[in-house]
Design a protein around this motif. Structure first.
Motif, PDB file in Angstrom:
ATOM      1  N   ARG A  29      53.832  29.033  49.389  1.00 33.15           N
ATOM      2  CA  ARG A  29      54.083  30.452  49.756  1.00 33.15           C
ATOM      3  C   ARG A  29      52.877  31.606  48.667  1.00 33.15           C
ATOM      4  N   MET A  30      52.487  31.142  47.701  1.00 30.59           N
ATOM      5  CA  MET A  30      51.695  31.941  47.068  1.00 30.59           C
ATOM      6  C   MET A  30      50.214  30.793  46.417  1.00 30.59           C
ATOM      7  N   VAL A  31      49.736  30.938  45.944  1.00 35.16           N
ATOM      8  CA  VAL A  31      48.353  30.227  45.221  1.00 35.16           C
ATOM      9  C   VAL A  31      47.785  30.625  43.564  1.00 35.16           C
ATOM     10  N   LEU A  32      47.791  30.195  42.733  1.00 32.01           N
ATOM     11  CA  LEU A  32      47.256  31.017  41.856  1.00 32.01           C
ATOM     12  C   LEU A  32      45.515  30.556  41.377  1.00 32.01           C
ATOM     13  N   GLY A  33      45.375  31.742  40.674  1.00 33.00           N
ATOM     14  CA  GLY A  33      44.061  32.192  40.684  1.00 33.00           C
ATOM     15  C   GLY A  33      44.022  32.136  38.835  1.00 33.00           C
ATOM     16  N   ALA A  34      43.649  31.892  38.552  1.00 34.14           N
ATOM     17  CA  ALA A  34      42.586  31.349  37.121  1.00 34.14           C
ATOM     18  C   ALA A  34      41.413  31.811  37.024  1.00 34.14           C
ATOM     19  N   ALA A  35      42.048  33.069  36.068  1.00 32.06           N
ATOM     20  CA  ALA A  35      40.653  33.708  35.779  1.00 32.06           C
ATOM     21  C   ALA A  35      40.347  34.129  34.007  1.00 32.06           C
ATOM     22  N   ASP A  36      38.988  33.368  33.580  1.00 32.74           N
ATOM     23  CA  ASP A  36      38.310  33.808  32.155  1.00 32.74           C
ATOM     24  C   ASP A  36      37.531  34.546  31.917  1.00 32.74           C
ATOM     25  N   ILE A  37      38.275  36.063  31.558  1.00 34.05           N
ATOM     26  CA  ILE A  37      38.165  37.166  31.122  1.00 34.05           C
ATOM     27  C   ILE A  37      36.475  37.606  30.314  1.00 34.05           C
ATOM     28  N   GLU A  38      36.555  36.270  29.814  1.00 32.07           N
ATOM     29  CA  GLU A  38      34.842  36.169  29.556  1.00 32.07           C
ATOM     30  C   GLU A  38      34.363  35.646  30.014  1.00 32.07           C
ATOM     31  N   ALA A  39      33.748  35.665  31.314  1.00 33.02           N
ATOM     32  CA  ALA A  39      33.570  35.293  32.191  1.00 33.02           C
ATOM     33  C   ALA A  39      33.038  36.227  33.538  1.00 33.02           C
ATOM     34  N   PHE A  40      34.188  36.798  33.465  1.00 31.83           N
ATOM     35  CA  PHE A  40      34.257  37.560  34.561  1.00 31.83           C
ATOM     36  C   PHE A  40      34.482  39.014  33.958  1.00 31.83           C
ATOM     37  N   PRO A  41      34.156  39.501  33.301  1.00 38.35           N
ATOM     38  CA  PRO A  41      35.135  40.815  32.486  1.00 38.35           C
ATOM     39  C   PRO A  41      35.018  41.496  33.390  1.00 38.35           C
ATOM     40  N   GLN A  42      34.573  41.909  34.460  1.00 38.80           N
ATOM     41  CA  GLN A  42      34.699  43.450  35.662  1.00 38.80           C
ATOM     42  C   GLN A  42      36.052  42.914  36.005  1.00 38.80           C
ATOM     43  N   LEU A  43      36.486  41.568  36.153  1.00 39.31           N
ATOM     44  CA  LEU A  43      38.020  41.302  36.822  1.00 39.31           C
ATOM     45  C   LEU A  43      38.857  42.121  36.021  1.00 39.31           C
ATOM     46  N   ALA A  44      38.962  41.892  34.718  1.00 39.14           N
ATOM     47  CA  ALA A  44      40.374  42.694  33.674  1.00 39.14           C
ATOM     48  C   ALA A  44      39.797  43.959  33.944  1.00 39.14           C
ATOM     49  N   GLN A  45      38.542  45.109  33.987  1.00 31.19           N
ATOM     50  CA  GLN A  45      38.750  46.073  34.287  1.00 31.19           C
ATOM     51  C   GLN A  45      38.755  46.302  35.221  1.00 31.19           C
ATOM     52  N   ALA A  46      38.889  45.624  36.106  1.00 33.16           N
ATOM     53  CA  ALA A  46      39.500  46.954  37.688  1.00 33.16           C
ATOM     54  C   ALA A  46      40.884  46.508  37.792  1.00 33.16           C
ATOM     55  N   PHE A  47      41.587  45.012  36.906  1.00 33.01           N
ATOM     56  CA  PHE A  47      43.418  45.355  36.605  1.00 33.01           C
ATOM     57  C   PHE A  47      44.030  46.168  35.417  1.00 33.01           C
ATOM     58  N   GLN A  48      42.353  46.669  35.103  1.00 31.49           N
ATOM     59  CA  GLN A  48      43.091  47.614  33.653  1.00 31.49           C
ATOM     60  C   GLN A  48      44.439  46.563  32.810  1.00 31.49           C
ATOM     61  N   VAL A  49      43.456  45.833  32.289  1.00 32.62           N
ATOM     62  CA  VAL A  49      44.146  44.535  31.649  1.00 32.62           C
ATOM     63  C   VAL A  49      44.054  45.048  29.776  1.00 32.62           C
TER      64      VAL A  49
END
Length: 340
Positions: A117-137
Motif C-alpha cells: 500500500r506504500m513504498v519506501l525510498g532511501a535517499a542519501d542526502i550527501e549524494a542528493f543534497p537537492q532533495l534535502a533542500q527541497a524538503f527543507q530538511v
C-alpha cells in the motif's frame, strides 16, 4: 475512523500530514548526471548504483525488499509519478548520522508490513543534497512522504514503531482522500501495473470529495454537515468539515492579504479576527504549534464571548490537525491551564 477514504486534503497544508504546495519538487525532475570528479576520477556512485553504500547495508535483511528503492536523481521523478498510485515514504539519511541506518531499516520493515500500500525510498542526502533542500530538511535522519506529487512531512530523528505506524496509518487516510488507493504487487514498484483498490465512498462523502476537487468548499462543507446530521459519530465527516471550512476561509486570501493580516496580528494581539486568521495561516502552512499557541495565548488574555469564539476555533483546528497528533495533545494541556 469509520471512513478513512473520505478525509479531504486542502490545497494548502491544513493537515499535519499535508504540505501541498509548500515545497517545489519540480526542480528535481531529471537533472543531468553529475560530472566526473576533478582529475578524471569517477564521481561517487549514486545511492542504489553498483558500489554505492546504503545505511546498514550489510546488516539489514530488508535492503533487498521489493518495496524499497534507493532514491537517485535519475529515478526520483519516477517515484513522484508513482505517488499518484501509492504513497512514497522517503527516508533521508547520511553516512555521518548514527541513527540513519536504524531508521531506514525500521521503515523498510514497517513499510513491508503494509503489503504494497506504500513504498519506501532511501535517499542519501550527501549524494542528493537537492532533495534535502527541497524538503527543507533540518537534520537527518528525517522521514517525509510524497502523495500525488505533493510533499507530506512525517517526522525528524528516531521514532518508536508504534508512532511510525500511527503516522503511516494517517498517511494512508490522506492518500485515500486524494484518490491514491493503489497497491504495489509483490514484484515491487518496477513491475508493470498497480493493483487498483478503491472502495466506494459513502454518497455524501463522495459529494464532498467531488466538491473539494472542484474548489467548491461551501458545497463540500454542506455535504459533511448533512453526513453528521445522519451520523453524528462520523469522525471523518467531522474532520472533513473542519478542513474544508479552513480551506474556505483561506481561499479568498491573496499574498498581500496574508502579509497585512500578519502585520495586524503583530500590532493588535487582542484583535480576535486577526489572531484567528493568522492561526489559520500558520496551521495551513505547517506551523501547527505556532497557530494553536496563538489562539491559546489569546484565550489566556481575554474573557467573554471572544474567548468562547476563540476556544471553538481552536477545537476546530484540533480536528484539522488530528486528535492523535502530539501537538494537539500539548495544546489541550495548555488550554486547560489557561482556562482553569
Amino acid at each position: 475512523m469509520t471512513s478513512p477514504a473520505s478525509r479531504p486534503v486542502p490545497p494548502a497544508a491544513a493537515n499535519p500530514l499535508n504540505l501541498r504546495g509548500a515545497v517545489d519538487l519540480s526542480s528535481l525532475k531529471q537533472r543531468p548526471p553529475a560530472p566526473a570528479a576533478a582529475g578524471g576520477a569517477a564521481a561517487p556512485p549514486a545511492p542504489g548504483a553498483p558500489g554505492a553504500q546504503t545505511p546498514a547495508a550489510d546488516a539489514t535483511e530488508h535492503a533487498g525488499s521489493p518495496l524499497r528503492v534507493e532514491v537517485t536523481e535519475a529515478n526520483f521523478q519516477e517515484l513522484v509519478d508513482l505517488s499518484a498510485q501509492v504513497p512514497v515514504v522517503i527516508a533521508l539519511w547520511a553516512g555521518y548520522s548514527p541513527g540513519s541506518g536504524e531508521l531506514v531499516d525500521s521503515l523498510s520493515r514497517i513499510v513491508d508490513s503494509y503489503e504494497g500500500r506504500m513504498v519506501l525510498g532511501a535517499a542519501d542526502i550527501e549524494a542528493f543534497p537537492q532533495l534535502a533542500q527541497a524538503f527543507q530538511v533540518q537534520a537527518v535522519p528525517t522521514a517525509v512522504a510524497v502523495v500525488k506529487g505533493q510533499p507530506v512531512p512525517l517526522f525528524q530523528g528516531g521514532a518508536e514503531e508504534e508512532q511510525i505506524r500511527t503516522l503511516l496509518d494517517e498517511l494512508l487516510k490522506v492518500a485515500a482522500a486524494n484518490g491514491v488507493t493503489g497497491r504495489i504487487g509483490a514484484a515491487g514498484p518496477g513491475a508493470a501495473g498497480v493493483e487498483a483498490e478503491a472502495p466506494p465512498l459513502p454518497p455524501l462523502h463522495q459529494k464532498a470529495f467531488d466538491a473539494i476537487e472542484a474548489g467548491d468548499y461551501a458545497t463540500a462543507a454542506a455535504a459533511y454537515r448533512q453526513a453528521l446530521l445522519e451520523m453524528p459519530a462520523d469522525a471523518d465527516a467531522k474532520a472533513g468539515l473542519a478542513q474544508v471550512e479552513l480551506m474556505g476561509r483561506l481561499q479568498p486570501l491573496s499574498a498581500a492579504d496574508t502579509d497585512a493580516l500578519r502585520r495586524q496580528a503583530a500590532d493588535e494581539p487582542d484583535n480576535l479576527d486577526a489572531q484567528l486568521c493568522v492561526a489559520d495561516l500558520d496551521v495551513a502552512g505547517g506551523h501547527v504549534e505556532d497557530g494553536l499557541g496563538r489562539i491559546v495565548s489569546f484565550i489566556g488574555r481575554n474573557f467573554g464571548p471572544e474567548r468562547e469564539k476563540a476556544r471553538v476555533r481552536l477545537l476546530e483546528l484540533f480536528d484539522v490537525v488530528g486528535a492523535a497528533d502530539e501537538r494537539v495533545a500539548k495544546s489541550r494541556q495548555n488550554l486547560a491551564r489557561v482556562l482553569f
